[in-house]
Each structure stands twice: as C-alpha cells, then as structure tokens.
Design an enzyme around this catalytic site. Sequence first.
Site, short mmCIF file in Angstrom:
data_model
loop_
_atom_site.label_atom_id
_atom_site.label_comp_id
_atom_site.label_asym_id
_atom_site.label_seq_id
_atom_site.Cartn_x
_atom_site.Cartn_y
_atom_site.Cartn_z
N TYR A 117 -7.52 15.85 -7.25
CA TYR A 117 -6.46 15.32 -5.88
C TYR A 117 -7.99 15.68 -5.44
CZ TYR A 117 -3.89 15.63 -1.81
OH TYR A 117 -3.33 15.23 -0.50
N LYS B 19 -5.94 8.18 -2.98
CA LYS B 19 -7.07 7.53 -3.57
C LYS B 19 -8.08 6.64 -2.65
CE LYS B 19 -7.40 11.23 -6.21
NZ LYS B 19 -8.37 12.51 -4.78
N PRO C 118 -0.48 5.26 -2.85
CA PRO C 118 -1.31 6.29 -2.01
C PRO C 118 -0.98 7.35 -2.21
CG PRO C 118 0.71 5.01 -0.62
CD PRO C 118 0.60 4.69 -1.82
N TYR D 110 4.22 17.73 -1.02
CA TYR D 110 5.19 16.57 -2.06
C TYR D 110 6.33 16.39 -2.75
CZ TYR D 110 -0.19 14.07 -1.72
OH TYR D 110 -0.86 13.96 -1.02
N HIS E 107 -8.21 21.31 4.08
CA HIS E 107 -6.93 22.09 3.52
C HIS E 107 -7.16 22.39 2.06
CE1 HIS E 107 -3.75 19.91 5.65
NE2 HIS E 107 -4.17 20.62 5.83
P1 FAS Z 1 -9.76 -2.14 3.96
O1 FAS Z 1 -8.51 -3.47 4.14
O2 FAS Z 1 -9.57 -1.84 5.10
O3 FAS Z 1 -10.63 -3.87 5.02
C1 FAS Z 1 -10.20 -4.97 5.03
C2 FAS Z 1 -11.26 -5.28 6.30
O4 FAS Z 1 -11.25 -7.08 5.49
C3 FAS Z 1 -10.07 -5.95 7.19
O5 FAS Z 1 -10.45 -5.15 8.44
C4 FAS Z 1 -9.28 -6.95 7.25
O6 FAS Z 1 -8.91 -7.61 8.38
C5 FAS Z 1 -10.80 -7.76 6.89
N1 FAS Z 1 -10.60 -8.99 6.24
C6 FAS Z 1 -9.23 -9.76 5.16
N2 FAS Z 1 -10.17 -10.94 5.09
C7 FAS Z 1 -11.25 -10.99 5.00
C8 FAS Z 1 -11.28 -12.65 5.65
N3 FAS Z 1 -11.29 -13.44 5.28
N4 FAS Z 1 -12.40 -12.28 6.45
C9 FAS Z 1 -12.90 -11.46 6.64
N5 FAS Z 1 -11.98 -10.17 7.51
C10 FAS Z 1 -11.29 -10.46 6.49
N6 FAS Z 1 -5.18 5.08 1.21
C11 FAS Z 1 -5.24 6.23 1.31
O7 FAS Z 1 -5.99 7.23 0.63
N7 FAS Z 1 -3.91 7.61 1.44
C12 FAS Z 1 -3.17 6.07 1.76
O8 FAS Z 1 -2.14 6.93 2.87
C13 FAS Z 1 -2.77 5.01 2.20
N8 FAS Z 1 -1.99 4.13 2.78
C14 FAS Z 1 -2.48 2.58 2.64
C15 FAS Z 1 -1.11 2.08 3.82
C16 FAS Z 1 -1.33 0.51 3.71
C17 FAS Z 1 -0.22 -0.58 4.18
C18 FAS Z 1 -2.13 0.41 3.00
C19 FAS Z 1 -2.25 -1.45 3.26
C20 FAS Z 1 -3.02 0.38 2.31
C21 FAS Z 1 -2.94 2.28 2.52
N9 FAS Z 1 -4.19 2.87 2.25
C22 FAS Z 1 -4.20 4.24 1.33
C23 FAS Z 1 -5.17 2.63 0.99
C24 FAS Z 1 -6.32 1.58 2.32
O9 FAS Z 1 -6.60 3.61 3.55
C25 FAS Z 1 -7.35 1.69 2.17
O10 FAS Z 1 -8.12 2.10 0.08
C26 FAS Z 1 -8.48 1.33 2.58
O11 FAS Z 1 -7.86 0.95 3.61
C27 FAS Z 1 -9.38 0.24 2.19
O12 FAS Z 1 -10.54 0.26 3.18
P2 FAS Z 1 -11.53 -1.61 2.82
O13 FAS Z 1 -11.55 -1.22 1.52
O14 FAS Z 1 -12.20 -1.27 3.83
O15 FAS Z 1 -10.62 -1.73 3.13
C1 PHB Z 2 -1.34 10.88 4.71
O1 PHB Z 2 -2.15 12.00 5.53
O2 PHB Z 2 -1.27 9.79 5.07
C2 PHB Z 2 -1.31 10.63 2.96
C3 PHB Z 2 -1.41 11.92 2.98
C4 PHB Z 2 -2.09 11.58 1.33
C5 PHB Z 2 -1.19 11.07 0.43
C6 PHB Z 2 -0.69 9.92 1.40
C7 PHB Z 2 -0.91 10.19 2.22
O3 PHB Z 2 -1.34 11.44 -1.10
#
Ligand code: FAS
Ligand code: PHB
Length: 393
Positions: A385, A297, A293, A201, A72
Amino acid sequence: MRTQIAIIGAGPSGLLLGQLLHQAGIDNVVVERQTGDYVLGRIRAGVLEQVTMDLLARAGVDARAKAEGLPHHGIELLFQGARHRIDLHGLSGGKQVTVYGQTEVTRDLMEARTAAGLTTVYGAANVSLHDFDGSAPRVRYEKDGATHEIECDFIAGCDGYHGVSRASVPAQAIHLHEKVYPFGWLGVLADVPPVSDELIYCNTQRGFALCSMRSHTRSRYYVQVPLEERVENWSDEAFWNELRARLDPEARERLVTGPSLEKSIAPLRSFVAEPMRFGRLFLAGDAAHIVPPTGAKGLNLAAGDVGYLSEAFIRHYAERSTAALDRYSELCLRRVWKAERFSWWFTSLMHRFPAEGEFGQKIQEAELDYLVHSKAASTSLAENYVGLPMESF
Ligand code: FAS
Ligand code: PHB
C-alpha cells in the site's frame, strides 16, 4: 516546430515528465486534446506514495503537497461490523502515504510549466504519431484551422487509456492483458469534514465502500455499484443513505453530509500493454496500464513510469547511450505487474461478487480475519500500500 521529446497528454504523467526533462535541460513540448480547465475538472486519485512525493520534489513542484498534503500512517478495514486498523507506518519500517488530490498535483505541474515558459498545446485535435519506428519521429495535430507538425527525437505517449499513442502501435507489435470487474465505483466529492482521520475500506453485505478525503474540510466517498448503474439515478440523498447503510455505527453517527461538488461512476478494470516501448515511442501511465483504484496505485504507477523514462532520456542525452532506454519497458513492467497483483487482490478481497455466492463471502471474511490478526499478512498489505521501491537501471 522541433523539439527533443514530444509528449502526448497533459495529465500527471505528461506534465511530470515534461518538468523532469526541463529540469535536466531537455527540450520538450506537450500536446493535449482537452483544455487545461477540463483536465483539472477530472476528479481522480487522492493518495500519493513516497516515491511519487520524491519525484514531485525532484521536479521542484512538491511545496504545496508538503504544506497541504495530509501524511497518513494507517488505514482501517471494516468488515462484519467492526473496524481494524492496519499500521502502515509501523509495518513498513516507517513509511507513509500522503493524501493530496491528483487535481492539485496536476495544478502544481501546470503552474510550474507555465512559469518555466514551456510549450503546451491545449485543444490539439486529431493528434497523430508518425515514423516512431524510424529515426525521425513526428507528431501532427490540428489547431486554429491549421495542421501543425512537431519533429522530435522521441515521443512519450502519456495520453491515458483512451489515447492515440497505444492505438498507433501495430496490433502485431503489442500484447494486451485485460480483466473487467462486474461493478463500478460511484464517487462523490463534497465540502464536508471526513468521517474519520484515516481512510476506511469497507467490505459489507451491501457491497464495498471507501471513506477518503482531500483535506480536513473536503471528503471523497465511494460505493460499489452494478456496472449498469447510471449516475443520474443517484441523488445526493440516495448516495448518502447508501453510504450510511455500509458504515459501522460510530462512522454512521459521525458522517456529515452535504451537496456533492462532483459525482461520477468509474468502471474498474485491470489492464496492461506489453511492451511499453516501440522504437522511438515510449508509453507511460494509463496509456500502458490501468489498475482498479482500490489499492490507490494508478497515479503512483504513472509517476513511477515517468521516473524511469525521465532518467532513461537524461542518460541517453548525457551518455549518448540507449542502454537505459532499452531497459525502460522491462523495469516498468516488473513494478506494474506487482501493483496489478496487489490492486486485483485488494479489489477481490473488499468487493461483493454476487456470482461467488455465500461461499465467496465466507472466504473473504476468513481472509480478512486472518489479515488483521496476522503480522505477516498485514505487513504484506502495508508494504504494497505504501508503495514498492523503484529499481536502478
Ligand atoms: P490521464 O488519463 O490522467 O491523462 C491523459 C491525458 O491525455 C488526458 O489529459 C487526456 O485528455 C489526454 N489525451 C487523451 N487522448 C489524447 C490525444 N489523442 N491527444 C492528446 N491528448 C490526449 N488512481 C488512483 O490512484 N486512485 C483513484 O481513486 C483513481 N480514480 C480514478 C477515476 C477515474 C474515472 C479514472 C479514469 C482514473 C482514476 N485513477 C485513480 C487513475 C488515474 O488517477 C490515473 O492513474 C492517472 O490519471 C494517470 O495519469 P496519466 O497517465 O497522465 O493519464
Ligand atoms: C481517493 O481519495 O480518491 C482514493 C483513495 C484511496 C483509494 C482510491 C481512491 O484506494
């Protein structure tokens, strides 16, 4: 069991770290409390910076992202009924982002880990961290009715915001910064073609909306909802009607709706834990920081942390030096805080804040009008971005 690095969490941070360390001949074990299917079932990020793509390439897991990911070169901002394109590619000196879902990144990393025959303990209960302030840290967990212990040189806390790693640090040794936003994002994933070729957006009187995608046939949409909203209050029809009401006429006309594959509400918060290193425990990804989000980032910051941490471990074992390990937290936090600022700014600009009243809305509209007509302001948006560069140790 003994290993060099015990990694807590099999999300993108833990798996990417495990892969980069394996590539460098550093032994590691991943301990995850959920099942692999559960981890894959979480629908999260969708936009990868080039820094993240480069790390996936270094880990040898970028083939599908390069083949199936969508490059993109721009995004659109919709406000006061009109759309304005931000030329990310032109304003950032030729950089781009890649639309490729976090679920697919995680799947690619899981498959590579399995193919390499590396140890991942899924379904590990009651994980606990021990003696990371000493020279012989250990990780304990329960599985199949028995308690297991991993002796290691270092522990990488990659277990997300609700994980055990950060919680294991004594309160007096860690400083937490947090801002909770007065709304959440109601997201829907559906096998329908995206409404536009690029992300839109939207800042509207009814609230924020985002039109994103996973492919040319699978779309991801979000609308801002009050914090007290519950996902069970939202039928698919109610979601599509609300999204339609926040779009411009052309997008409304093009919108294709269909049954939701996933529907959830995510709260928005800004959060940073300082420092990110405690003796032989290193935090990475959501375990150390959370961004709203809006700026896409979260996943990319996690990848950046892992890029620094893997390099620091590699230098430690190769040079028998702690110099890079000693700089890990400083380098991560410099990049984290810049992303926290951008994500806060973009969230503050694009969402409705009822408490700010009409004056707040007029300030937002003035800033958006300035942003889309100022090369300097658009360039600042573009370079943040597409992602800020990593520093060298
Ligand atoms: P994660 O949370 O992905 O992974 C952590 C892992 O540790 C999980 O598998 C969990 O089960 C495990 N864990 C937890 N406690 C534990 C324990 N006690 N023992 C063992 N394992 C354990 N980022 C974006 O850039 N764009 C988005 O649109 C976006 N949407 C999101 C929506 C939601 C609902 C959430 C919660 C996050 C979102 N994020 C988004 C951010 C997300 O993408 C995170 O930045 C990304 O998952 C980070 O990855 P990890 O650091 O691996 O953490
Ligand atoms: C997504 O595709 O989930 C997405 C893309 C851009 C954002 C947040 C979420 O800023």
